[in-house]
Design a protein around this motif. Structure first.
Motif, short mmCIF file in Angstrom:
data_model
loop_
_atom_site.label_atom_id
_atom_site.label_comp_id
_atom_site.label_asym_id
_atom_site.label_seq_id
_atom_site.Cartn_x
_atom_site.Cartn_y
_atom_site.Cartn_z
N TYR A 113 0.82 -1.21 0.00
CA TYR A 113 0.00 0.00 0.00
C TYR A 113 0.86 1.26 0.00
O TYR A 113 1.92 1.30 0.62
CB TYR A 113 -0.91 0.01 1.23
CG TYR A 113 -1.81 1.21 1.32
CD1 TYR A 113 -2.80 1.43 0.38
CD2 TYR A 113 -1.66 2.14 2.34
CE1 TYR A 113 -3.63 2.54 0.44
CE2 TYR A 113 -2.50 3.25 2.42
CZ TYR A 113 -3.48 3.45 1.47
OH TYR A 113 -4.29 4.54 1.54
N ILE A 114 0.38 2.27 -0.71
CA ILE A 114 1.02 3.59 -0.72
C ILE A 114 0.10 4.57 0.02
O ILE A 114 -1.09 4.69 -0.33
CB ILE A 114 1.25 4.08 -2.17
CG1 ILE A 114 2.25 3.15 -2.87
CG2 ILE A 114 1.75 5.52 -2.19
CD1 ILE A 114 2.43 3.47 -4.34
N ASP A 115 0.62 5.24 1.02
CA ASP A 115 -0.18 6.17 1.81
C ASP A 115 -0.86 7.20 0.91
O ASP A 115 -0.23 7.78 0.02
CB ASP A 115 0.68 6.91 2.84
CG ASP A 115 1.12 6.01 3.97
OD1 ASP A 115 0.47 4.96 4.17
OD2 ASP A 115 2.12 6.33 4.64
N PRO A 124 -5.77 -1.18 4.34
CA PRO A 124 -5.00 -1.61 3.16
C PRO A 124 -3.51 -1.72 3.45
O PRO A 124 -2.79 -2.43 2.74
CB PRO A 124 -5.30 -0.51 2.14
CG PRO A 124 -5.65 0.69 2.96
CD PRO A 124 -6.37 0.15 4.14
N GLU A 125 -3.06 -1.04 4.49
CA GLU A 125 -1.63 -1.09 4.84
C GLU A 125 -1.21 -2.47 5.32
O GLU A 125 0.00 -2.76 5.41
CB GLU A 125 -1.30 -0.04 5.90
CG GLU A 125 -1.84 -0.30 7.29
CD GLU A 125 -3.29 0.13 7.47
OE1 GLU A 125 -3.77 0.07 8.64
OE2 GLU A 125 -3.94 0.54 6.48
N TRP A 126 -2.15 -3.33 5.62
CA TRP A 126 -1.81 -4.69 6.03
C TRP A 126 -1.37 -5.55 4.84
O TRP A 126 -0.79 -6.62 5.03
CB TRP A 126 -3.02 -5.36 6.70
CG TRP A 126 -3.34 -4.78 8.07
CD1 TRP A 126 -2.61 -3.84 8.76
CD2 TRP A 126 -4.47 -5.10 8.88
NE1 TRP A 126 -3.22 -3.56 9.96
CE2 TRP A 126 -4.36 -4.32 10.06
CE3 TRP A 126 -5.56 -5.95 8.74
CZ2 TRP A 126 -5.30 -4.38 11.09
CZ3 TRP A 126 -6.50 -6.01 9.76
CH2 TRP A 126 -6.37 -5.24 10.91
N VAL A 127 -1.65 -5.11 3.64
CA VAL A 127 -1.24 -5.87 2.45
C VAL A 127 0.26 -5.69 2.22
O VAL A 127 0.75 -4.58 2.06
CB VAL A 127 -2.01 -5.41 1.20
CG1 VAL A 127 -1.50 -6.16 -0.04
CG2 VAL A 127 -3.51 -5.62 1.38
N ASN A 128 0.98 -6.77 2.21
CA ASN A 128 2.42 -6.74 1.90
C ASN A 128 2.80 -8.15 1.43
O ASN A 128 3.42 -8.92 2.16
CB ASN A 128 3.24 -6.32 3.11
CG ASN A 128 4.70 -6.10 2.74
OD1 ASN A 128 5.03 -5.93 1.56
ND2 ASN A 128 5.57 -6.11 3.72
N ALA A 129 2.41 -8.45 0.20
CA ALA A 129 2.60 -9.80 -0.33
C ALA A 129 3.25 -9.73 -1.71
O ALA A 129 3.15 -8.73 -2.41
CB ALA A 129 1.25 -10.52 -0.43
N ALA A 341 -4.47 -6.26 -5.83
CA ALA A 341 -4.31 -4.91 -6.38
C ALA A 341 -5.49 -4.03 -6.01
O ALA A 341 -5.34 -2.85 -5.68
CB ALA A 341 -4.16 -4.99 -7.90
N ALA A 342 -6.70 -4.61 -6.03
CA ALA A 342 -7.90 -3.84 -5.69
C ALA A 342 -7.83 -3.32 -4.25
O ALA A 342 -8.34 -2.24 -3.95
CB ALA A 342 -9.14 -4.71 -5.88
N GLY A 348 -3.89 -0.07 -11.86
CA GLY A 348 -3.14 1.04 -12.44
C GLY A 348 -1.99 1.52 -11.58
O GLY A 348 -1.17 2.33 -12.03
N ILE A 349 -1.89 1.01 -10.35
CA ILE A 349 -0.89 1.54 -9.43
C ILE A 349 0.06 0.47 -8.91
O ILE A 349 0.89 0.73 -8.04
CB ILE A 349 -1.60 2.26 -8.26
CG1 ILE A 349 -0.67 3.26 -7.59
CG2 ILE A 349 -2.18 1.27 -7.27
CD1 ILE A 349 -1.37 4.21 -6.66
N VAL A 350 -0.02 -0.74 -9.49
CA VAL A 350 0.83 -1.82 -8.99
C VAL A 350 1.78 -2.31 -10.09
O VAL A 350 1.45 -2.27 -11.27
CB VAL A 350 -0.01 -3.00 -8.45
CG1 VAL A 350 -0.76 -2.60 -7.19
CG2 VAL A 350 -0.99 -3.49 -9.51
N PRO A 351 2.97 -2.78 -9.70
CA PRO A 351 3.98 -3.21 -10.68
C PRO A 351 3.95 -4.70 -10.93
O PRO A 351 3.27 -5.47 -10.24
CB PRO A 351 5.29 -2.82 -9.99
CG PRO A 351 4.99 -3.05 -8.53
CD PRO A 351 3.54 -2.71 -8.34
N GLY A 352 4.74 -5.13 -11.93
CA GLY A 352 4.91 -6.54 -12.19
C GLY A 352 6.04 -6.78 -13.17
O GLY A 352 6.40 -5.89 -13.94
N TYR A 353 6.61 -7.96 -13.11
CA TYR A 353 7.63 -8.33 -14.09
C TYR A 353 7.70 -9.83 -14.24
O TYR A 353 7.19 -10.59 -13.40
CB TYR A 353 9.00 -7.74 -13.75
CG TYR A 353 9.67 -8.24 -12.49
CD1 TYR A 353 10.71 -9.16 -12.56
CD2 TYR A 353 9.30 -7.76 -11.24
CE1 TYR A 353 11.36 -9.60 -11.41
CE2 TYR A 353 9.94 -8.18 -10.09
CZ TYR A 353 10.96 -9.11 -10.18
OH TYR A 353 11.61 -9.54 -9.04
#
Length: 448
Positions: A113-115, A124-129, A341-342, A348-353
């Protein structure tokens, strides 16, 4: 990595050119701010999607694949799904084709999550996966036959000859898709997830599957994952069932049958053989790892566990903090990455590779769609591709530049300067709406 590497880029379709221009500006500025003239990126445009089709008549030219393979690391915007023009061979998905052609078997999708970003979640700050999603097997392998085709009819006949025709409810109108899942493909993905978890001191790796129904594909994925973990990483990990057995033992259940009764709540309803198997499992765990993992030592090790795919979609919302690293098959990974992501603001605000850890080849990409109605309007949020670029810099070992990108983006959003999509969710008076290009410039201004 050279100080001035050549990195191919595909700007993408629809909104792709807009978000790529903003991303390139941010990445170049971050590298210059971190290293001055000592390092820079030599960008090389290659073509795929609509731009390639217009230029060459092909959706994915061979020259593009050659350049991506040659230069190892690349970045791309979103690509439209090709249409069948009756001339060139249709591709079921450019994204999937690129990953499979380069054998980029691990799609890695961090979610945090981004503040300041609006979210439907209370915390949402609990998400860190981080999701490790297979890309080369499962139903995305592209082995499909339309209803009524010669291939579909042949497969219907084959199933009938094998006594399985009754499994197909409406054989004359059935389309088929084949779901290959292999031990080698599963284990190389799960190995990457375990290695990542150990390197980043994660608490757990969760194998997500639907093996209760698809026992030899998704069930195989789970079983091969546990086999890998308990052989190649024996001293560094403990499975969830092993942790229960060791915990029971340390809390007084030293008799193997007593331990098995605690392990299996329905022990008394089991057949004699099932009971014997449970007792043998307890005995095997105590004898094999009791000395090395017992006395609480297992609590400090990486936990390997599994969950069923459908309940996982609930648990990532209700028990968010229990998921550190997720390893899963292709379709499950698509659902899970979108759902996570939701929770943190949307795709639109999350990365991937995508990466092949054996060859080092990596392709960094926006995971959202092309949003064609916003093409060339300088409007779409470039955050996902910018954060993807930050991950690319980190992959190159340019950690200082990567940190500047993330810092600048987080500071910009938390200050209320956002693109239209976030502004719409924040409401009137709570944020300043910026164009796509203006957002990129604001990130650079917030490096300091």
């Amino acid at each position: 990595v050279p100080n001035h590497p050549t990195i191919p880029f595909i700007e993408g379709d629809g909104c792709g050119p807009d978000i790529w221009r903003a991303t390139r500006h941010v990445l170049d500025a971050a590298v210059a701010a971190a290293y001055g003239s000592d390092r820079s990126v030599d960008w090389l445009e290659v073509y795929a999607g609509e731009k390639a089709y217009i230029k060459t008549g092909e959706w994915l030219p061979a020259a593009t694949l050659d350049a991506l393979a040659k230069h190892i690391v690349s970045i791309k915007g979103p690509l439209a799904t090709p249409f069948d023009d009756g001339k060139s061979k249709p591709l079921h998905s450019l994204q999937a084709t690129l990953r499979q052609a380069l054998d980029l078997y691990a799609s890695i999708r961090p979610r945090s999550y981004i503040d300041g970003v609006p979210s439907p979640m209370v915390h949402p700050e609990w998400v860190n996966a981080v999701i490790f999603r297979d890309t080369t097997e499962d139903v995305y392998a592209g082995i499909e036959f339309p209803a009524g085709s010669a291939q579909a009819n042949s497969l219907t006949a084959f199933l009938g000859a094998k006594g399985l025709g009754g499994k197909v409810r409406f054989p004359k109108s059935t389309g088929y898709g084949i779901k290959p899942v292999s031990r080698e493909g599963s284990q190389r993905l799960i190995r990457a997830a375990i290695e990542y978890a150990l390197a980043n001191k994660s608490k757990n790796v969760v194998l997500v599957h639907k093996g209760n129904i698809m026992k030899f594909t998704e069930g195989g994925f789970k079983d091969w994952g546990y086999a890998l973990a308990t052989s190649d990483y024996r001293s560094q990990c403990v499975t969830e069932r092993e942790s229960w057995i060791l915990d029971n033992f340390e809390n007084g259940a030293t008799d193997h049958k007593e331990n098995a009764v605690k392990l299996e709540p329905g022990f008394d309803m089991m057949t004699e053989q099932q009971q014997n198997d449970a007792v043998a499992e307890v005995k095997g765990v105590i004898e094999s790892i009791g000395a090395t993992h017992g006395n609480g030592r297992w609590k400090e090790l990486l936990l390997i566990r599994d969950t069923i795919a459908d309940i996982t979609l609930q648990q990532i919302m209700t028990r968010t903090e229990e998921f550190d690293v997720i390893a899963t098959t292709t379709l499950n990974g698509s659902y899970l990455s979108e759902a996570l992501a939701a929770q943190v603001g949307g795709v639109g605000i999350v990365p991937g590779y995508n990466v092949n850890f054996e060859t080092g080849c990596a392709m960094f990409e926006a995971i959202h769609g092309t949003a064609p109605k916003y093409a060339n309007l300088d409007k779409v949020n470039p955050s996902g591709l910018i954060l993807t670029g930050s991950l690319m810099l980190k992959y190159l070992g340019w950690n200082e530049a990567s940190a500047l990108v993330e810092k600048g983006l987080r500071k910009t959003i938390s200050s209320g300067k956002v693109t239209y999509d976030l502004k719409r969710l924040m409401g009137q008076g709570e944020a300043t709406e910026l164009k796509c290009s203006e957002f990129g410039k604001a990130i650079v201004q917030n490096f300091q």
